[in-house]
Structures are given as C-alpha cells and as structure tokens.
Design a protein around this motif. Structure first.
Motif, PDB file in Angstrom:
ATOM      1  N   THR A  17      34.686   7.780  52.569  1.00  0.00           N
ATOM      2  CA  THR A  17      34.799   7.409  51.169  1.00  0.00           C
ATOM      3  C   THR A  17      36.128   6.683  50.990  1.00  0.00           C
ATOM      4  N   GLY A  18      36.410   6.288  49.759  1.00  0.00           N
ATOM      5  CA  GLY A  18      37.664   5.595  49.502  1.00  0.00           C
ATOM      6  C   GLY A  18      37.519   4.095  49.636  1.00  0.00           C
ATOM      7  N   THR A  19      38.624   3.446  49.973  1.00  0.00           N
ATOM      8  CA  THR A  19      38.678   1.982  50.019  1.00  0.00           C
ATOM      9  C   THR A  19      39.134   1.502  51.387  1.00  0.00           C
ATOM     10  N   LEU A  20      38.450   0.490  51.896  1.00  0.00           N
ATOM     11  CA  LEU A  20      38.805  -0.147  53.159  1.00  0.00           C
ATOM     12  C   LEU A  20      39.254  -1.568  52.843  1.00  0.00           C
ATOM     13  N   ARG A  21      40.472  -1.915  53.254  1.00  0.00           N
ATOM     14  CA  ARG A  21      41.035  -3.238  52.954  1.00  0.00           C
ATOM     15  C   ARG A  21      40.982  -4.102  54.215  1.00  0.00           C
ATOM     16  N   VAL A  22      40.268  -5.220  54.101  1.00  0.00           N
ATOM     17  CA  VAL A  22      39.994  -6.060  55.270  1.00  0.00           C
ATOM     18  C   VAL A  22      40.437  -7.490  54.988  1.00  0.00           C
ATOM     19  N   ALA A  23      41.164  -8.077  55.933  1.00  0.00           N
ATOM     20  CA  ALA A  23      41.612  -9.464  55.801  1.00  0.00           C
ATOM     21  C   ALA A  23      40.946 -10.332  56.857  1.00  0.00           C
ATOM     22  N   PHE A  24      40.756 -11.594  56.522  1.00  0.00           N
ATOM     23  CA  PHE A  24      40.143 -12.538  57.450  1.00  0.00           C
ATOM     24  C   PHE A  24      40.930 -13.832  57.447  1.00  0.00           C
ATOM     25  N   VAL A  25      40.810 -14.583  58.537  1.00  0.00           N
ATOM     26  CA  VAL A  25      41.481 -15.874  58.676  1.00  0.00           C
ATOM     27  C   VAL A  25      40.418 -16.955  58.778  1.00  0.00           C
ATOM     28  N   ILE A  34      46.793  -3.812  54.699  1.00  0.00           N
ATOM     29  CA  ILE A  34      45.379  -3.928  55.058  1.00  0.00           C
ATOM     30  C   ILE A  34      45.086  -2.907  56.157  1.00  0.00           C
ATOM     31  N   ASP A  35      43.807  -2.567  56.288  1.00  0.00           N
ATOM     32  CA  ASP A  35      43.377  -1.615  57.311  1.00  0.00           C
ATOM     33  C   ASP A  35      42.833  -2.324  58.554  1.00  0.00           C
ATOM     34  N   ILE A  36      42.216  -3.485  58.356  1.00  0.00           N
ATOM     35  CA  ILE A  36      41.602  -4.243  59.441  1.00  0.00           C
ATOM     36  C   ILE A  36      41.854  -5.726  59.212  1.00  0.00           C
ATOM     37  N   GLY A  37      42.038  -6.463  60.300  1.00  0.00           N
ATOM     38  CA  GLY A  37      42.141  -7.910  60.210  1.00  0.00           C
ATOM     39  C   GLY A  37      41.210  -8.563  61.205  1.00  0.00           C
TER      40      GLY A  37
END
Length: 298
Positions: free
Chosen positions: A91-99, A142-145
């Motif tokens: 649950t909660g929030t997953l912060r993901v960035a992309f290039v 962020i959590d993932i990039g």
C-alpha cells in the motif's frame, strides 16, 4: 538501559494489575513476570507496585514511570510497524522517474499492470533528466528510476534488462556522417562528442562517451549538457555529436539532427534502478510487473 522484555512486563502489569493475566498476555510463566519486576525494582531502588494478597497497584514511582514510558513505547512500536508496512506492504505511494519519452511509455504500461495487481498502491510518475535520476534516488525523492545501463554505483541495485535498442549517433543534419548508412566506433575519433553531466554514474559516461576508440585513438570531448533537448540543440548547431538509442529517431525527430546507426556498437539497454536499502515489496512488485510486461506475461 531497560531490556525490551522488561519494558513489556512492566507496562503490561501496570495495565493488567494482575500477574497471571500479564503472564498469559506475554506467554511466559507467572514466576518469570515476578522475577522481571523484582529485578526492575532492585535497579530503581523502590517498589514499582504495591502488592497484597488481593490486589496489585502501581506505587507513586511506578505510576510516574508508567506515564513517562508508555507514550515513548507506543511511539517506538508505531514507528516499527510503519517500517514493516513500508518494507513488506503493498500500500502507500511508489514514486517512479523515467528518462525520455519512450521510457515514459514503458512505465505507463507497467503502472497499469501494477495497479491492476496492487490496487492499494498509488504510483506517481515523473520525468527526469539523466543527470537527475541517481541524485533523486540517493536523496530519497524517488523510489525507482528507469534509465540506461551500465550502472555501477554504491548502494544502487539494478533490475534485469527490460529493453534493448540499436545504438545510433546523433549528428548535425549537414554533417558528412548524415549521408552515410552507418558509422563505426572508430569514427568517434573524427568528431567531438558532447558529454553527460558529472551527476551521471561514471560507468554510464564511460559507456556513452569513452575516452578512446576500440583501437586506442583519442576521442575529443565537447561540453557537458544538462538536458537531452539542450544536447540536441547543440548537435543541430554543429557543436558536437552524441550516441543515442534508436527511439530518439521517433520521439525526437528534428530537421537539424540526423540519427545514423552504429555498425559495431552494442545496443543500449534499459532497466529499473533503486536504492539497495529501498528494496521494499512495492519496488520488487513494480520491477516484476515491468519484467512481465515486456516478456508478454501480463
């Protein structure tokens, strides 16, 4: 310092005011509870409980200790439970960035699959420049990039390769290379190659902009650029060239830039990256969703 079992015995007895119920709650013997409380009282120097054959009640010192310890113990327990929820929960929030635009398209599909599997977890996508991804990871923003390989950074974990694409050279549209059907890595000795910022891992910069060609010929390095569009603008202005992926030809078509495939360079590989200490259940599940999406197991 108090041991955890001593705190639990004291707080439980202070609330139950009964040695038998306290022992049952803690799943220990009554004598174990009595021994623990007696040890605490010897350490404090005064009784914490007044005992009679009929009742148990807190002493004045015991009540003061309870009122000061209980809020802190509750806060510690809550923080620990929150850590467990973060590490194991979905649950909660997953912060993901992309290039880049192509990476964004991949993450949209991954997010849809992930949300279908884990509806209790929100995903927030954001675009980042290549120079920003790893600082954002280290800072915990962020959590993932999603970025290219290879990444050899302390404290960073990389998932499997999700996408491979042909490596191409972005050159000015009026450059002689623009009239060719392909270029080689040796051709980089004949041009000036723009650079990635210092915030990009050394392993990535060495992969994209090596110091020499495979035969050892030196490669002239141009200025570093902060964004991909800035890089393309400098290329279009004749300031240099830069190796890119084939998706650039589709998503970043420009009249002043031409994309020429390499005949002998390995493909560019893309994958997810995250902090080693941030490998939560959410991160692992998102990585699995991305892998399943590209492998057709969605």
């Amino acid at each position: 310092m108090l041991e955890r079992h001593e705190l639990e015995a004291f707080l439980t007895l202070a609330e139950e005011l009964h040695f038998g119920r306290t022992a049952e709650h803690l799943r220990v013997s009554t004598s174990r509870v009595s021994q623990t409380i007696a040890k605490l009282e010897r350490r404090v120097g005064v009784p914490l409980f007044n005992r009679t054959s009929r009742r148990v009640e807190l002493s004045t010192v015991g009540r003061q200790l309870y009122e000061e310890v209980r809020p802190a113990w509750t806060q510690i327990a809550t923080a620990f439970e929150r850590a467990i929820d973060t590490g194991r929960g979905l649950t909660g929030t997953l912060r993901v960035a992309f290039v880049g635009a192509a990476a964004g398209q991949l993450l949209i599909g991954t997010t849809e699959l992930f949300r279908a599997r884990e509806p209790g977890c929100e995903v927030r996508l954001r675009e980042a420049q290549m120079a920003e991804v790893f600082p954002l990871l280290y800072d915990g923003e962020i959590d993932i990039g999603l970025a290219t390989f290879p990444v050899d950074q302390p404290g960073i974990v990389s998932g499997p390769v999700l996408v491979s694409e042909t490596r191409m050279l972005a050159v000015p549209s009026q450059h002689p290379f623009a009239r060719r059907t392909s270029v080689s890595l040796e051709d980089l000795a004949r041009v000036r190659v723009l650079q990635l910022p210092d915030t990009v891992p050394d392993s990535l910069r060495e992969d994209r902009t090596p110091r020499t060609t495979p035969s050892g010929r030196p490669i002239e390095h141009g200025p570093a650029t902060a964004t991909f569009n800035e890089m393309l603008t400098l290329i279009g202005a004749g300031q240099g060239v830069f190796p890119v992926g084939a998706q650039s030809r589709r998503y970043y078509a420009r009249p002043d830039v031409a994309y020429i495939p390499f005949s002998d360079a390995p493909p560019l590989r893309w994958g997810l990256h995250w902090r080693a200490d941030g490998a939560t259940a959410r991160v692992r599940a998102f990585n699995q969703a991305a892998h399943d999406l590209v492998s057709g197991r969605s």
